[in-house]
Design a protein around this motif. Structure first.
Motif, PDB file in Angstrom:
ATOM      1  N   GLN A  20      12.568  31.011  16.464  1.00 42.47           N
ATOM      2  CA  GLN A  20      12.347  30.923  17.912  1.00 42.47           C
ATOM      3  C   GLN A  20      10.849  30.987  18.214  1.00 42.47           C
ATOM      4  O   GLN A  20      10.342  30.215  19.022  1.00 42.47           O
ATOM      5  N   LEU A  46      15.765  28.237  11.065  1.00 42.13           N
ATOM      6  CA  LEU A  46      16.960  28.177  11.919  1.00 42.13           C
ATOM      7  C   LEU A  46      18.200  27.853  11.090  1.00 42.13           C
ATOM      8  O   LEU A  46      19.271  28.438  11.305  1.00 42.13           O
ATOM      9  N   ASP A  67      27.022  31.256  17.248  1.00 40.29           N
ATOM     10  CA  ASP A  67      26.538  31.293  18.631  1.00 40.29           C
ATOM     11  C   ASP A  67      26.902  32.606  19.330  1.00 40.29           C
ATOM     12  O   ASP A  67      26.101  33.131  20.110  1.00 40.29           O
ATOM     13  N   TYR A  71      23.756  34.501  20.776  1.00 36.05           N
ATOM     14  CA  TYR A  71      23.591  34.450  22.233  1.00 36.05           C
ATOM     15  C   TYR A  71      24.203  35.624  22.985  1.00 36.05           C
ATOM     16  O   TYR A  71      23.872  35.851  24.140  1.00 36.05           O
TER      17      TYR A  71
ATOM     18  N   MET B  42       6.667  14.891  23.746  1.00 38.65           N
ATOM     19  CA  MET B  42       7.163  16.113  23.106  1.00 38.65           C
ATOM     20  C   MET B  42       7.320  17.240  24.135  1.00 38.65           C
ATOM     21  O   MET B  42       8.111  18.152  23.946  1.00 38.65           O
ATOM     22  N   GLN B  43       6.538  17.179  25.206  1.00 39.67           N
ATOM     23  CA  GLN B  43       6.530  18.309  26.148  1.00 39.67           C
ATOM     24  C   GLN B  43       7.791  18.455  26.994  1.00 39.67           C
ATOM     25  O   GLN B  43       8.353  19.554  27.039  1.00 39.67           O
ATOM     26  N   TRP B  48      12.845  22.631  26.469  1.00 35.98           N
ATOM     27  CA  TRP B  48      14.194  23.203  26.343  1.00 35.98           C
ATOM     28  C   TRP B  48      14.515  23.734  24.955  1.00 35.98           C
ATOM     29  O   TRP B  48      15.628  24.238  24.732  1.00 35.98           O
ATOM     30  N   ILE B  49      13.567  23.656  24.018  1.00 34.40           N
ATOM     31  CA  ILE B  49      13.878  24.149  22.670  1.00 34.40           C
ATOM     32  C   ILE B  49      14.232  25.639  22.709  1.00 34.40           C
ATOM     33  O   ILE B  49      15.229  26.073  22.135  1.00 34.40           O
ATOM     34  N   SER B  50      13.424  26.408  23.423  1.00 31.18           N
ATOM     35  CA  SER B  50      13.636  27.858  23.405  1.00 31.18           C
ATOM     36  C   SER B  50      14.929  28.260  24.108  1.00 31.18           C
ATOM     37  O   SER B  50      15.423  29.356  23.913  1.00 31.18           O
ATOM     38  N   ARG B  51      15.462  27.362  24.949  1.00 29.52           N
ATOM     39  CA  ARG B  51      16.643  27.712  25.744  1.00 29.52           C
ATOM     40  C   ARG B  51      17.881  26.895  25.398  1.00 29.52           C
ATOM     41  O   ARG B  51      18.887  26.964  26.117  1.00 29.52           O
ATOM     42  N   ALA B  52      17.818  26.096  24.350  1.00 30.56           N
ATOM     43  CA  ALA B  52      18.967  25.250  23.996  1.00 30.56           C
ATOM     44  C   ALA B  52      20.229  26.116  23.933  1.00 30.56           C
ATOM     45  O   ALA B  52      20.192  27.239  23.437  1.00 30.56           O
ATOM     46  N   PRO B  53      21.348  25.598  24.458  1.00 25.72           N
ATOM     47  CA  PRO B  53      22.514  26.458  24.675  1.00 25.72           C
ATOM     48  C   PRO B  53      23.348  26.766  23.432  1.00 25.72           C
ATOM     49  O   PRO B  53      24.286  27.560  23.521  1.00 25.72           O
ATOM     50  N   SER B  54      23.067  26.141  22.313  1.00 25.90           N
ATOM     51  CA  SER B  54      23.738  26.527  21.064  1.00 25.90           C
ATOM     52  C   SER B  54      22.723  26.343  19.945  1.00 25.90           C
ATOM     53  O   SER B  54      21.738  25.609  20.097  1.00 25.90           O
ATOM     54  N   ARG B  57      22.515  22.676  18.899  1.00 30.47           N
ATOM     55  CA  ARG B  57      21.693  21.867  19.809  1.00 30.47           C
ATOM     56  C   ARG B  57      20.213  22.186  19.643  1.00 30.47           C
ATOM     57  O   ARG B  57      19.365  21.310  19.767  1.00 30.47           O
ATOM     58  N   LYS B  58      19.906  23.435  19.403  1.00 33.80           N
ATOM     59  CA  LYS B  58      18.501  23.813  19.201  1.00 33.80           C
ATOM     60  C   LYS B  58      17.945  23.089  17.969  1.00 33.80           C
ATOM     61  O   LYS B  58      16.853  22.523  18.012  1.00 33.80           O
ATOM     62  N   ALA B  59      18.713  23.080  16.891  1.00 30.39           N
ATOM     63  CA  ALA B  59      18.242  22.422  15.664  1.00 30.39           C
ATOM     64  C   ALA B  59      18.062  20.917  15.894  1.00 30.39           C
ATOM     65  O   ALA B  59      17.054  20.331  15.479  1.00 30.39           O
ATOM     66  N   MET B  62      14.921  20.405  18.056  1.00 30.59           N
ATOM     67  CA  MET B  62      13.674  20.617  17.300  1.00 30.59           C
ATOM     68  C   MET B  62      13.400  19.422  16.391  1.00 30.59           C
ATOM     69  O   MET B  62      12.265  18.962  16.286  1.00 30.59           O
ATOM     70  N   TRP B 111      19.225  21.599  31.314  1.00 27.44           N
ATOM     71  CA  TRP B 111      19.578  21.172  29.962  1.00 27.44           C
ATOM     72  C   TRP B 111      20.059  19.724  29.946  1.00 27.44           C
ATOM     73  O   TRP B 111      19.788  18.970  29.008  1.00 27.44           O
TER      74      TRP B 111
END
Lengths: 241, 304
Positions: A20, A46, A67, A71, B42-43, B48-54, B57-59, B62, B111
């Protein structure tokens, strides 16, 4: 011996929280190659976190998924060390921290590969190759910054001084550990100190920070990190993404 | 072979071939703008990378933003084959003398915007970029082949994000619809001004840099996207969209280009933030780049 859920969570949370923080750099790195490299490292971490969280959920036996664990736990339930949870907007600090974490992980995963816990051994087998690259990346940057300009030398030394007190927590005993963290200390410290000296920097002489991450006692920063990471997921209970 | 003969035979111009200065300048401008778009792009998604909901999805996100940095690298390298260097191009971006795609001056508020960017913005980019794989300048064409493959992967991921939201809870579906409502018109603007007002088009077509007109590409995008919106169960915010049997295309409403020109002038919702973020990253990283240069100079000296 049975692997404890807390032990696997400790390793998982180190990787997750570090990922993170690392992902913050994407679009902010000193050069484009470094955006790619730090994203890559964050992605590896990750990936390790996801595999470890899934396994921790299985050990717990309450049906929690990766998750759910990422979370829906509060900061007092996180088991990561302080080294990884504080903000790292300074590139030197990021590199110092990566050098420490990745060197520790590389010894840890290497030991886990031959452990009797087949799941952990499998996760470690993949991770050990990834963290070898992380160590190499951190080492090369420590050399460049340490033996670069006067400014970079001073900043890298300051970064080491700020992170060094948090090294000791990595070696704190954890109940149900498959590899006793204390057993990694000499090799990890030896490898890190070797890089520091090669980079013309000095090994900090500082007292260890208290650190209580393995028991769920964190800095104030973790709450903010989790608030940001978890808010969307928690805003829609039960939703699929 | 002579430049004109190469073009006539639909051959590829390579870095060592002779080429008119104006052709070189046009390519540098276009490739640099394209590279800048990748790195500024990229911006909004990085937001939303830090807040991706799973974690999954974050991976994925990124990896996607990392791909954009990689695209920036290939494109700057392609531009460098024309005798410019990346540091100068970045200085021109930071000084406001070179542009990037205006689409990235819109904010990612939810999101679902990450999904809308993947589906619509990457979808529009693909329509624009597939013909560039046949661009007359070899290094650019080859960079585009690789980029288009990855973009089409991103577009499917965006579609999948929206599909999941559109088939989720009512709040998720509303989030998806809102994102599409906000990103639809700016996506149509990505094809540039109408053909009659496009300043560089005719010459670029003659040089084999551009293969289709702005309006043709825009039409192609609409034709591709309308049926996909139906699959998603989302509506596009244009009541004039309907199939035209006679033309064999979807009709659609007039794009309000005054907005595009305002955003290009710097008055979009995020122009200043995007540039400030980029310049801050560059300036904050100066000591690191200087250290790397000093270190490698010392190594070179030691080896000599």
């Amino acid at each position: 011996m049975t692997t404890s859920c807390d032990y696997v969570l400790a390793l998982a949370d180190d990787a997750l929280v570090s990922a993170q923080r690392m992902s913050w750099w994407i679009s902010r790195a000193p050069e484009l190659e470094e955006d790619v490299a730090l994203a890559n490292i964050g992605l590896d971490q990750l990936g390790q976190a996801r595999a470890l969280l899934t396994y921790a959920g299985a050990l717990e036996g309450a049906g929690r998924t990766e998750d759910d664990l990422a979370y829906l736990r509060d900061d007092r339930e996180f088991r990561n060390v302080w080294l990884v949870e504080r903000p790292q907007p300074d590139f030197g600090v990021t590199i110092a921290r990566l050098l420490m974490l990745a060197t520790w992980q590389s010894e840890l995963y290497a030991a886990l590969v031959s452990s009797s816990d087949a799941t952990l051994a499998g996760i470690a087998g993949k991770a050990v190759k990834e963290v070898a690259y992380h160590v190499d990346h951190a080492r090369l940057w420590t050399l460049r910054l340490g033996d670069g300009t006067e400014v970079s030398h001073a900043r890298m030394q300051a970064a080491l001084e700020s992170e060094w007190p948090h090294l000791e927590e990595l070696f704190a005993p954890v109940d149900g550990a498959v590899v006793d963290p204390r057993s990694l200390r000499d090799r990890v410290m030896g490898r890190i100190e070797e890089v520091v000296v090669e980079a013309t920097l000095s090994v900090p002489q500082v007292a260890p920070a208290i650190g209580g991450g393995r028991r769920g006692l964190h800095t104030e920063h973790l709450g903010h990190l989790l608030a940001e990471m978890q808010h969307l997921h928690r805003s829609h209970p039960g939703a699929t993404w | 072979m002579h430049f004109e003969e190469l073009l006539a035979g639909d051959g590829r111009v390579e870095p060592r071939d002779e080429m008119p200065d104006a052709y070189r300048r046009t390519l540098v401008r276009q490739i640099a703008q394209h590279a800048h778009s990748e790195i500024i792009g990229m911006q909004p998604e990085g937001n939303w990378i830090s807040r991706a909901p799973s974690l999954r999805r974050k991976a994925i996100l990124m990896a996607k933003v990392q791909d954009e940095a990689g695209h920036g690298l290939y494109l700057y390298a392609a531009a460098e084959t024309l005798g410019v260097d990346r540091a100068d191009l970045l200085d021109q971006l930071h000084g406001g003398r070179q542009k990037y795609s205006s689409i990235f001056n819109y904010p990612t508020l939810t999101w679902a915007d990450v999904g809308a960017i993947g589906w619509l913005v990457d979808g529009a980019a693909i329509v624009n970029q597939v013909p560039l794989c046949r661009c007359s300048y070899g290094p650019y064409a080859r960079a585009m082949v690789r980029i288009c493959k990855e973009e089409s992967f991103h577009q499917r991921q965006g579609f999948e994000i929206l599909h999941t939201l559109a088939h989720g809870a009512p709040a998720q579906k509303a989030m998806a619809q809102d994102a599409v409502d906000r990103y639809w018109w700016p996506s149509l603007m990505m094809f540039g001004p109408p053909d009659d007002d496009s300043t560089h088009s005719a010459q670029s077509m003659a040089w084999g840099i551009k293969r289709f007109s702005n309006d043709d590409l825009r039409q192609r995008f609409v034709d591709m996207t309308v049926p996909q919106a139906e699959v998603l169960g989302l509506t596009l915010p244009d009541p004039e969209i309907r199939w035209n049997d006679e033309r064999g295309h979807y009709d659609f409403g007039a794009v309000d280009f005054t907005e595009l020109f305002e955003v290009i002038k710097g008055n979009g919702p995020c122009n200043r933030e995007r540039m400030a973020h980029r310049v801050a990253a560059h300036e904050d990283g100066a000591w690191v780049r200087e250290a790397a240069a000093a270190y490698s100079a010392k190594r070179a000296e030691a080896a000599a």
